[in-house]
Design an enzyme around this catalytic site. Structure first.
Site, short mmCIF file in Angstrom:
data_model
loop_
_atom_site.label_atom_id
_atom_site.label_comp_id
_atom_site.label_asym_id
_atom_site.label_seq_id
_atom_site.Cartn_x
_atom_site.Cartn_y
_atom_site.Cartn_z
N HIS A 139 99.66 89.69 53.69
CA HIS A 139 99.27 89.35 55.05
C HIS A 139 98.10 88.37 54.96
O HIS A 139 97.34 88.41 53.99
CB HIS A 139 98.84 90.66 55.72
CG HIS A 139 98.59 90.58 57.20
ND1 HIS A 139 97.43 90.07 57.72
CD2 HIS A 139 99.34 90.98 58.25
CE1 HIS A 139 97.48 90.16 59.05
NE2 HIS A 139 98.63 90.70 59.40
N ASP A 216 96.12 97.27 50.00
CA ASP A 216 96.19 97.12 51.45
C ASP A 216 97.20 98.14 51.95
O ASP A 216 98.41 97.98 51.75
CB ASP A 216 96.63 95.68 51.78
CG ASP A 216 96.96 95.48 53.25
OD1 ASP A 216 97.01 96.48 54.00
OD2 ASP A 216 97.18 94.32 53.64
N GLN A 219 100.38 99.16 56.05
CA GLN A 219 101.77 99.52 56.36
C GLN A 219 102.25 100.75 55.60
O GLN A 219 103.39 101.18 55.79
CB GLN A 219 102.71 98.34 56.04
CG GLN A 219 102.42 97.08 56.83
CD GLN A 219 102.66 97.24 58.32
OE1 GLN A 219 103.34 98.16 58.77
NE2 GLN A 219 102.08 96.34 59.10
N LYS A 242 97.72 101.50 63.63
CA LYS A 242 99.11 101.57 63.15
C LYS A 242 99.47 103.00 62.79
O LYS A 242 100.62 103.30 62.49
CB LYS A 242 99.30 100.67 61.93
CG LYS A 242 99.11 99.18 62.22
CD LYS A 242 99.50 98.36 61.00
CE LYS A 242 98.86 97.01 60.93
NZ LYS A 242 99.33 96.02 61.89
N CYS A 380 102.02 86.87 60.43
CA CYS A 380 100.78 86.62 59.68
C CYS A 380 101.04 86.55 58.18
O CYS A 380 100.23 87.00 57.37
CB CYS A 380 99.70 87.66 59.99
SG CYS A 380 99.19 87.66 61.71
#
Lengths: 423, 152
Positions: A139, A216, A219, A242, A380
């Site tokens: 991202h 990261d 997600q 999220k 993104c």
């Protein structure tokens, strides 16, 4: 799926408590609405997830009854707010299975977490010529902070490529992992393609070469259980919004000795021990990294979201979303003129696709008129889109409250879009 | 669903499938590139103006959705033969239509571009319809700036 083979007498296994998606849907007030006269089919969860009543009610209650600033008031309300805020930190710690509460820094979200590491880890441990290794599927928030750091310090950004399925090329990754690599910053799950990266192996390889690893988790945290100790990652970042929590709150996990070795990210109140005009000393972890009044109620709301998710069980959530993907993939594939972008063997509940002759934005608009919320665009991840030779895709991303019936609506709406453009 | 039919009129499909004036213009007096970072749409607009500032020919290329391609195509058709001032007035009129404002003056001047009026019901798509127009203005400005430099 474990079958009991050794049982001496035949017995009927009690059915696994079914994942009752209808009961879960009832927890999310936003899902009850209609959009353009159609029931909302919310498939934009990779962008942000809807909130359960538990979170909404917690936020309301804390603003109504228990609100004050934290960590400084001597009065009753401040103590209550401080306790709740720190209890939320404990929930995040348990959620990630970190060793200590002070390894959890509250931030605005994954973006701020990565910027914090870039700035602060960068200042303490990186110099010109040092390399940071990322992947082609990152991202923008895991690309741009490293470019900014490069402009400041002269560090070098290396990018490991992906194959046509959207899987990281591990050979290339290993080749790029060189003697000057100081940090590997990689997404656990690709937001654009759904690819699940082999982070265990990545961390193992990086550590063998003496590089630190930032995961990261934007997600991954909402969709599968994470254990930062088992992973042995050095940093792990995720966003609350999220994860069915409020916006503007997220967390950075960092190994204690590493966080202790890093200078503060921002200066202000809360992060100091003693201030004078000639010399200031900093607070202990995690407060060193939490300048200013934090998003108190956001953190408490995130704690409520974590409670909610853990009660349902992350394994059950992962299973449900994986079943949705298994249901959706062949149905999407059988639509003539539809091409899936991102076909990794290990995938999270994300279906990114292109339609022949219908631009992604037109798809997005038409699906919206059928009540189906998806994301259309570059997600993104412009470099990744360039890698696949497209300007963007249409992306449906699944959450614990989505159903097979909703995927049927998605498929029908896609057919309608094709029909409209065939006129 | 009626708004969808209003948005995606036959003329728009036609210009999306077979865009007019598509391609880089040879001997262009000026050109500009437009980019919408939100969606990644790209369009370049090329203009050839005669000595009196009348647009002799227009070309565009790039990639985008049906709305943005059809707009660029319809815009290009409309611009041929217009003066700079007329082109700028068309921009204003088109912009007003997108904003849902009362079109001042001669509303009929938009001609075929009227088919894009449905876009105003789709706020997230207005940028798709205005990208080519903003690029046109940038191209005209480039020509003007260069002109003023050369006369000094």
């Amino acid at each position: 799926m474990v079958t009991e083979m050794s049982s001496s007498r035949p017995k009927i296994d009690p059915p696994r408590p079914a994942f009752d998606v209808e009961r879960i849907r009832a927890d999310f007030p936003a899902l009850r609405q209609t959009v353009h006269g159609r029931p909302l089919v919310y498939l934009d969860n990779a962008a942000s997830a809807q909130k359960p009543s538990r979170v909404i009610e917690t936020v309301r209650r804390y603003y109504t009854d228990d609100y004050a600033n934290v960590h400084r008031g001597l009065h009753y309300l401040s103590e209550r707010a401080s306790d709740a805020f720190e209890a939320a930190r404990g929930k995040v710690r348990a959620f990630l299975n970190a060793r200590e509460d002070r390894e959890i820094v509250f931030v605005r979200g994954t973006t701020e977490a990565i910027n914090l590491v870039a700035s602060s880890f960068g200042q303490a441990h990186l110099k010109a010529g040092d390399e940071i290794l990322i992947t082609e599927m990152e991202h923008h928030s895991n690309i741009v902070p490293w470019q900014l750091l490069g402009e400041r310090l002269g560090t070098v950004l290396k990018v490991a490529p992906v194959n046509d399925a959207g899987e990281l090329l591990m050979d290339e990754f290993e080749r790029l992992l060189g003697p000057r690599t100081r940090l590997v910053a990689v997404t656990h799950v690709s937001n654009a393609l759904g690819t699940i990266n082999p982070v265990e192996r990545i961390i193992e390889l990086a550590h063998a070469r003496g590089a630190r690893v930032l995961i990261d988790g934007a997600q991954s945290a909402p969709h599968a259980a994470v254990d930062v100790q088992a992973l042995d990652c050095d940093f792990y970042a995720f966003s609350g919004h999220k994860l069915y929590g409020p916006t503007g709150i997220g967390a950075l996990y960092g190994k204690r000795e590493l966080l202790e070795s890093m200078p503060p990210y921002q200066g202000g109140g809360e992060m100091i021990r003693e201030v004078s005009f000639t010399r200031t000393t900093y607070a202990e972890l995690p407060f060193k990294f939490e300048a200013g009044t934090p998003h108190i109620v956001g953190a408490i709301g995130l704690g409520a979201a974590i409670d909610y998710l853990r009660e349902i069980g992350l394994d059950a959530v992962a299973r449900h979303e994986s079943e949705l993907l298994d249901y959706a993939t062949p149905r999407l594939r059988e639509i003539p003129g539809l091409r899936l972008v991102g076909t990794a063997a290990r995938k999270a509940g994300i279906a990114s696709f292109l339609l022949d002759g219908v631009h992604t934005h037109d798809v997005g608009t038409i699906l919206d008129r059928h009540g189906v919320a998806v994301r259309a665009g570059h997600h993104c991840t412009m470099p990744l889109m360039t890698r696949f030779g497209v300007s963007g895709t249409t992306r449906a991303s699944f959450a614990l409250y989505n159903t097979r019936a909703e995927i049927d609506v998605l498929v029908e709406a896609i057919r309608q879009a094709q029909e409209l453009f065939r006129r | 669903m009626n708004e969808l039919k209003e948005l995606y009129q036959e003329v728009i499909f036609d210009h999306n499938r077979n865009p007019r004036h598509f391609g880089k213009l040879a001997h262009a007096s000026c050109h500009a590139e437009g980019f919408n970072p939100l969606c990644g749409d790209k369009v370049s607009v090329y203009l050839r103006l005669d000595d009196r500032g009348v647009i002799e020919d227009v070309g565009f290329d790039g990639s985008g959705c049906a709305i943005s391609v059809a707009t660029a195509s319809l815009m290009s058709e409309t611009l041929v033969g217009k003066t700079r001032a007329e082109a700028e007035a068309l921009f204003e009129r088109f912009h007003s239509m997108m904003m849902g404002e009362e079109a001042g003056g001669d509303a009929a001047a938009l001609g075929k571009l009227e088919v894009l009026s449905g876009v105003k019901e789709f706020p997230s798509r207005i940028k798709c319809a205005t990208l080519a127009w903003h690029t046109l203005l940038a191209a005209l400005k480039e020509e003007q700036d260069r002109g003023s430099v050369s006369t000094e």
